[in-house]
Design a protein around this motif. Structure first.
Motif, PDB file in Angstrom:
ATOM      1  N   PRO A  76      15.891   1.975 -10.115  1.00 48.52           N
ATOM      2  CA  PRO A  76      14.985   1.282  -9.190  1.00 48.52           C
ATOM      3  C   PRO A  76      13.727   2.070  -8.855  1.00 48.52           C
ATOM      4  CG  PRO A  76      16.839   2.225  -8.003  1.00 48.52           C
ATOM      5  CD  PRO A  76      17.116   2.448  -9.457  1.00 48.52           C
ATOM      6  N   LEU A  77      12.669   1.306  -8.616  1.00 50.20           N
ATOM      7  CA  LEU A  77      11.458   1.883  -8.054  1.00 50.20           C
ATOM      8  C   LEU A  77      11.661   1.945  -6.541  1.00 50.20           C
ATOM      9  CD1 LEU A  77       8.797  -0.147 -10.088  1.00 50.20           C
ATOM     10  CD2 LEU A  77       9.775   2.094 -10.618  1.00 50.20           C
ATOM     11  N   LYS A  78      11.595   3.114  -5.981  1.00 49.18           N
ATOM     12  CA  LYS A  78      11.967   3.320  -4.583  1.00 49.18           C
ATOM     13  C   LYS A  78      11.270   2.330  -3.658  1.00 49.18           C
ATOM     14  CE  LYS A  78      12.533   6.951  -1.126  1.00 49.18           C
ATOM     15  NZ  LYS A  78      12.320   8.400  -0.828  1.00 49.18           N
ATOM     16  N   GLY A  79      12.056   1.647  -2.844  1.00 46.93           N
ATOM     17  CA  GLY A  79      11.518   0.628  -1.953  1.00 46.93           C
ATOM     18  C   GLY A  79      10.498   1.170  -0.972  1.00 46.93           C
ATOM     19  N   GLY A  80       9.324   0.536  -0.933  1.00 44.63           N
ATOM     20  CA  GLY A  80       8.272   0.917   0.007  1.00 44.63           C
ATOM     21  C   GLY A  80       7.419   2.079  -0.440  1.00 44.63           C
ATOM     22  N   GLU A  81       7.772   2.736  -1.543  1.00 48.33           N
ATOM     23  CA  GLU A  81       7.012   3.905  -1.994  1.00 48.33           C
ATOM     24  C   GLU A  81       5.844   3.475  -2.865  1.00 48.33           C
ATOM     25  OE1 GLU A  81       8.375   7.026  -5.062  1.00 48.33           O
ATOM     26  OE2 GLU A  81       8.835   7.931  -3.117  1.00 48.33           O
ATOM     27  N   GLN A  82       4.672   4.033  -2.613  1.00 45.15           N
ATOM     28  CA  GLN A  82       3.500   3.712  -3.412  1.00 45.15           C
ATOM     29  C   GLN A  82       3.712   4.234  -4.834  1.00 45.15           C
ATOM     30  OE1 GLN A  82       0.167   5.381  -1.331  1.00 45.15           O
ATOM     31  NE2 GLN A  82       0.416   4.084   0.465  1.00 45.15           N
ATOM     32  N   LEU A  83       3.367   3.416  -5.808  1.00 46.63           N
ATOM     33  CA  LEU A  83       3.627   3.744  -7.203  1.00 46.63           C
ATOM     34  C   LEU A  83       2.438   4.471  -7.816  1.00 46.63           C
ATOM     35  CD1 LEU A  83       5.250   0.349  -8.299  1.00 46.63           C
ATOM     36  CD2 LEU A  83       6.384   2.424  -7.475  1.00 46.63           C
ATOM     37  N   THR A  84       2.694   5.644  -8.385  1.00 46.55           N
ATOM     38  CA  THR A  84       1.641   6.406  -9.045  1.00 46.55           C
ATOM     39  C   THR A  84       1.581   6.014 -10.519  1.00 46.55           C
ATOM     40  OG1 THR A  84       3.186   8.217  -9.456  1.00 46.55           O
ATOM     41  CG2 THR A  84       1.846   8.345  -7.467  1.00 46.55           C
ATOM     42  N   THR A  85       0.389   6.110 -11.094  1.00 46.54           N
ATOM     43  CA  THR A  85       0.193   5.711 -12.496  1.00 46.54           C
ATOM     44  C   THR A  85       0.010   6.903 -13.422  1.00 46.54           C
ATOM     45  OG1 THR A  85      -2.187   5.473 -12.099  1.00 46.54           O
ATOM     46  CG2 THR A  85      -0.817   3.518 -11.822  1.00 46.54           C
ATOM     47  N   SER A  86      -0.008   8.117 -12.870  1.00 46.26           N
ATOM     48  CA  SER A  86      -0.149   9.309 -13.703  1.00 46.26           C
ATOM     49  C   SER A  86       0.468  10.473 -12.962  1.00 46.26           C
ATOM     50  CB  SER A  86      -1.627   9.584 -14.016  1.00 46.26           C
ATOM     51  OG  SER A  86      -2.312   9.969 -12.832  1.00 46.26           O
ATOM     52  N   GLY A  87       0.304  11.671 -13.516  1.00 46.36           N
ATOM     53  CA  GLY A  87       0.859  12.854 -12.863  1.00 46.36           C
ATOM     54  C   GLY A  87       0.173  13.202 -11.567  1.00 46.36           C
ATOM     55  N   SER A  88      -1.017  12.658 -11.348  1.00 52.01           N
ATOM     56  CA  SER A  88      -1.755  12.946 -10.119  1.00 52.01           C
ATOM     57  C   SER A  88      -1.206  12.103  -8.981  1.00 52.01           C
ATOM     58  CB  SER A  88      -3.242  12.654 -10.307  1.00 52.01           C
ATOM     59  OG  SER A  88      -3.939  12.750  -9.090  1.00 52.01           O
ATOM     60  N   SER A  89      -0.979  12.728  -7.842  1.00 55.86           N
ATOM     61  CA  SER A  89      -0.446  12.005  -6.683  1.00 55.86           C
ATOM     62  C   SER A  89      -1.504  11.136  -6.028  1.00 55.86           C
ATOM     63  CB  SER A  89       0.113  12.997  -5.659  1.00 55.86           C
ATOM     64  OG  SER A  89      -0.910  13.881  -5.222  1.00 55.86           O
ATOM     65  N   ASP A  90      -2.771  11.242  -6.465  1.00 53.84           N
ATOM     66  CA  ASP A  90      -3.853  10.460  -5.866  1.00 53.84           C
ATOM     67  C   ASP A  90      -4.196   9.220  -6.695  1.00 53.84           C
ATOM     68  OD1 ASP A  90      -4.092  12.290  -3.808  1.00 53.84           O
ATOM     69  OD2 ASP A  90      -5.525  13.526  -4.920  1.00 53.84           O
ATOM     70  N   ASN A  91      -3.507   9.000  -7.813  1.00 55.41           N
ATOM     71  CA  ASN A  91      -3.808   7.865  -8.678  1.00 55.41           C
ATOM     72  C   ASN A  91      -2.704   6.829  -8.525  1.00 55.41           C
ATOM     73  OD1 ASN A  91      -5.040   6.255 -10.527  1.00 55.41           O
ATOM     74  ND2 ASN A  91      -4.645   7.556 -12.302  1.00 55.41           N
ATOM     75  N   TYR A  92      -2.958   5.790  -7.708  1.00 57.83           N
ATOM     76  CA  TYR A  92      -1.923   4.820  -7.367  1.00 57.83           C
ATOM     77  C   TYR A  92      -2.165   3.483  -8.064  1.00 57.83           C
ATOM     78  CZ  TYR A  92      -0.673   8.066  -3.619  1.00 57.83           C
ATOM     79  OH  TYR A  92      -0.281   9.164  -2.920  1.00 57.83           O
ATOM     80  N   LEU A  93      -1.068   2.747  -8.239  1.00 58.96           N
ATOM     81  CA  LEU A  93      -1.136   1.399  -8.803  1.00 58.96           C
ATOM     82  C   LEU A  93      -1.686   0.450  -7.739  1.00 58.96           C
ATOM     83  CD1 LEU A  93      -0.349  -0.512 -11.178  1.00 58.96           C
ATOM     84  CD2 LEU A  93       1.853  -0.830 -10.003  1.00 58.96           C
ATOM     85  N   THR A  94      -2.673  -0.357  -8.112  1.00 61.19           N
ATOM     86  CA  THR A  94      -3.294  -1.284  -7.169  1.00 61.19           C
ATOM     87  C   THR A  94      -3.313  -2.689  -7.748  1.00 61.19           C
ATOM     88  OG1 THR A  94      -5.524  -0.877  -8.035  1.00 61.19           O
ATOM     89  CG2 THR A  94      -4.760   0.540  -6.238  1.00 61.19           C
ATOM     90  N   ALA A  95      -3.510  -3.651  -6.846  1.00 65.62           N
ATOM     91  CA  ALA A  95      -3.677  -5.052  -7.241  1.00 65.62           C
ATOM     92  C   ALA A  95      -4.875  -5.605  -6.481  1.00 65.62           C
ATOM     93  CB  ALA A  95      -2.419  -5.857  -6.921  1.00 65.62           C
ATOM     94  N   PRO A  96      -5.812  -6.286  -7.190  1.00 63.03           N
ATOM     95  CA  PRO A  96      -7.011  -6.792  -6.515  1.00 63.03           C
ATOM     96  C   PRO A  96      -6.684  -7.960  -5.588  1.00 63.03           C
ATOM     97  CG  PRO A  96      -6.948  -7.551  -8.781  1.00 63.03           C
ATOM     98  CD  PRO A  96      -5.810  -6.593  -8.629  1.00 63.03           C
ATOM     99  N   ALA A  97      -7.415  -8.041  -4.507  1.00 59.97           N
ATOM    100  CA  ALA A  97      -7.245  -9.135  -3.546  1.00 59.97           C
ATOM    101  C   ALA A  97      -8.526  -9.956  -3.496  1.00 59.97           C
ATOM    102  CB  ALA A  97      -6.916  -8.582  -2.165  1.00 59.97           C
ATOM    103  N   THR A  98      -8.376 -11.262  -3.417  1.00 57.97           N
ATOM    104  CA  THR A  98      -9.524 -12.157  -3.307  1.00 57.97           C
ATOM    105  C   THR A  98      -9.405 -12.967  -2.015  1.00 57.97           C
ATOM    106  OG1 THR A  98      -8.375 -13.868  -4.587  1.00 57.97           O
ATOM    107  CG2 THR A  98      -9.790 -12.326  -5.803  1.00 57.97           C
TER     108      THR A  98
END
Length: 331
Positions: A233-255
């Motif tokens: 599982p992907l830990k519930g509520g935890e922001q998902l990172t996309t690389s080894g850097s802790s500052d690069n997070y997975l995002t979704a655009p909002a309209t």
């Protein structure tokens, strides 16, 4: 004033006649547990009001701010300054405070002999000042060293309920004092020297919302795990990172919706659901694992509960850590 002489030599000085103070001093210096006149020893114990006042003084209460920051450039706007409090400096401050009651050689001898006992009471009392105000239990094993910081920032005014946590080796240290000296200056003192200090946004800052996107005028959400799939599982509520850097997070655009009333700021929930589903279905963890649609509930939809997890914005945290090399001891 505190004397560096051998305490035994103090009592060889000539005294006009035996007194209650003299016998109390001799009892303390000789380490005798019981005295013929034990009640008179208790009578000469320092009053609690004095001990309380001296304890507050060692926590810099009543010390003019210009003594702490003699030059404004030492604490410019949007800055933080960490420091230690020299115990010897504290001793001399207590020396000066109790010296105002010295009017004779006998008073000076009394202060010299009782100083260590007085300061032990002051040291114990300063651990209780803040906990008594908060109706909490004081720690009986706190470090005698005191460190802290001065923080000058708009954050102090904007977040009057900012939470401070200082840790040493993962254990939280007692806070001896946490006061706003002005609308924009915060003073914090710890019992001990932390290697990690955290500034946490007040808990009432929890709310739903969007973040400003990387493109000007755009908005986005930080995609979080939902505790799925079951096997990995992907830990519930935890922001998902996309690389080894802790500052690069997975995002979704909002309209935002557009309607005849031209109301601004109304989120297009359907489009946002699709963006979150797309982000999770194509997400690949830094170690190469791709859960796909199994990261969503069984029907593969972003439910209202899943939307709530994505839109919630918790309290922000700023972390200050000392370099690991600072804690290495020479062999």
């Amino acid at each position: 004033m505190k004397s560096w002489k051998d305490r035994q030599s103090i009592f060889s000085l000539a005294m006009p006649k035996p007194s209650v103070q003299t016998s109390a001093l001799r009892q303390l210096n000789s380490g005798a547990e019981n005295s013929v006149n034990n009640d008179s020893t208790l009578e000469n114990a320092p009053p609690k009001d004095i001990v309380d006042w001296l304890a507050q003084l060692t926590l810099l209460q009543g010390v003019p701010f210009e003594y702490l920051v003699p030059y404004s450039a030492l604490l410019p706007h949007e800055s933080i300054r960490f420091f230690y409090i020299d115990e010897n400096w504290q001793d001399r401050m207590v020396d000066g405070a109790i010296s105002v009651g010295v009017s004779s050689t006998q008073d000076n001898m009394f202060n010299a002999a009782w100083y260590e006992a007085l300061y032990a009471e002051v040291q114990a009392q300063r651990l209780k000042i803040r906990t008594d105000l908060r109706n909490q239990q004081a720690s009986g094993s706190a470090d005698s060293a005191i460190s802290g910081f001065l923080f000058r920032s708009i954050v102090v005014e904007a977040w009057p309920g900012v939470e401070i946590i200082g840790k040493k080796d993962g254990t939280a240290l007692p806070i001896l004092r946490l006061d706003r000296l002005s609308s924009g200056v915060l003073l914090c003192l710890f019992a001990g020297v932390p290697d990690d200090v955290q500034f946490i946004e007040p808990g009432e800052g929890l709310h739903f919302g969007l973040l400003d996107g990387q493109v000007e005028g755009s908005s986005e959400v930080l995609v979080r795990g939902l505790g799925l799939p079951e096997d990995k599982p992907l830990k519930g509520g935890e922001q998902l990172t996309t690389s080894g850097s802790s500052d690069n997070y997975l995002t979704a655009p909002a309209t935002f919706r557009s309607n005849n009333n031209e109301q601004e700021g109304v989120v297009n929930i359907q489009d946002l659901q699709g963006a979150i589903k797309s982000a999770l279905s194509t997400y690949t963890t830094p170690d190469g694992y791709q859960p796909g649609l199994s990261a969503l509930p069984e029907d593969g939809t972003v439910t209202s509960a899943a939307m709530a997890v994505q839109l919630v914005r918790g309290a922000g945290l700023m972390d200050y850590q000392t370099p690991s090399s600072a804690h290495k001891q020479d062999n």
